[in-house]
Design a protein around this motif. Sequence first.
Motif, short mmCIF file in Angstrom:
data_model
loop_
_atom_site.label_atom_id
_atom_site.label_comp_id
_atom_site.label_asym_id
_atom_site.label_seq_id
_atom_site.Cartn_x
_atom_site.Cartn_y
_atom_site.Cartn_z
N LEU A 24 55.06 84.69 17.47
CA LEU A 24 54.35 84.65 16.19
C LEU A 24 52.87 84.96 16.38
N VAL A 103 48.56 77.15 10.35
CA VAL A 103 49.97 77.18 10.72
C VAL A 103 50.21 76.12 11.80
N ILE A 128 56.22 74.90 10.36
CA ILE A 128 57.42 75.48 10.98
C ILE A 128 58.28 74.35 11.55
N PHE A 154 58.66 76.97 6.82
CA PHE A 154 59.51 77.92 7.53
C PHE A 154 60.49 77.10 8.39
N VAL A 177 64.07 80.89 8.11
CA VAL A 177 63.80 82.06 8.95
C VAL A 177 64.48 81.96 10.31
N SER A 364 59.78 85.03 13.99
CA SER A 364 58.33 85.21 14.04
C SER A 364 57.87 86.36 13.13
N ILE A 367 58.04 85.15 9.53
CA ILE A 367 56.94 84.24 9.19
C ILE A 367 55.65 85.02 8.98
N HIS A 370 55.63 86.72 5.67
CA HIS A 370 55.40 85.76 4.59
C HIS A 370 53.93 85.35 4.53
#
Length: 387
Positions: A24, A103, A128, A154, A177, A364, A367, A370
């Motif tokens: 990611l 994040v 996440i 996520f 995801v 990844s 994400i 998004h």
Amino acid sequence: MSSDTRRVMVVTGSRAEYGLLHRLLREIDESSLLGLQLVATGSHLSERHGRTVTEIESDGFPIAAIVDMELDGDRPADLTRAMGRALIGFADVLARLKPDIMVLLGDRYEVLAAAEAAMLARIPIAHIHGGEASEGQIDVAIRHALTRMAHYHFVAADPYRSRVIQMGEQPSNAFNVGAPGLDAILEPPPMSFDEAMASVGFQPRRPVLLVTYHPVTLQRGAAEDARALLRALDEFPEASIIFTGTNADTDGDEIAHLVDAYVERHGDRCMQISSFGHARYVSVLRGADVVVGNSSSGIIEAPAVGTPTVNIGARQRGRLRAPSIVDCAPDVSSISSAIRAALKPEFQRLSEACETPYGKGGASKKIARHLETPSLDEVLMNRCHTL
């Protein structure tokens, strides 16, 4: 970073979580619409946990800020003071870097400190791996708290998305995801198992047991359970054993000392390493005959590459399971019986053919896409969704 680039702050506090975030980070760093602000904290800065901030640096990711929690012990009071220092540190970092969104992954106490600072600074949070349960851990309370503090979610599987929505989060902001840790795992490994072992100076013989045992933070007696695991490993004198380091949790130091002493007694067939790094770890995970312990890697990543898992005790209770996982109690007899079951040829074949409930990779990239698109206007007004 241009003025119209969305500033995305990603916080990493441990080697395990950094491995899950690695792909990611690359996606965000390469996006023309996003600007990466990487913040390192927690055990990344701890010498006794391998000072894995050097791994981030060697991977070429620019570190925008470091928040030193001064992890100087693993007693509850030590960790509470560390959280306080982290909260102060993140307040300063957020004021300086002014991210558009933060994040966070998982359920660690250092991540909770980052989220608290972001909440007070009115910075949206994307979380996440929400919605999961790990009943033996204080982490489950932290994970659910992060879900309620976050604005975008996520998750790794549909049941977890349902739980996030049940907690009052907006369905339009919750996305299944899959698990980002599978992104690198499902690709050809960067090196063979033999090459990975040569790089750390260890020549194992078969079978190879990859052992990671963390404290069960909602239970007392973690060291006694670790002793039971080590006594069970004594029943496999023909096996080579690779130990990876414990988390910076309560009783983690005591478990680490027990492992160090065991490796010293059995140095001809054992090794211990704080961190393989994400690239070598993929090769070791694929090459091991059985993963043993109570790490989430045995639940999420090991089944994806066909490696059986012996999961000990309550730490991962409540997570979705692949059929390649053998659960057992934290006593000598149960652990040794589970390892024997996992080593049987028929179970090895079953494990190679099983599917994981955590997706098929590509999380990844999903994400990152998004993160590029949603409007952040009024997202802080996180209205509670009613079923």
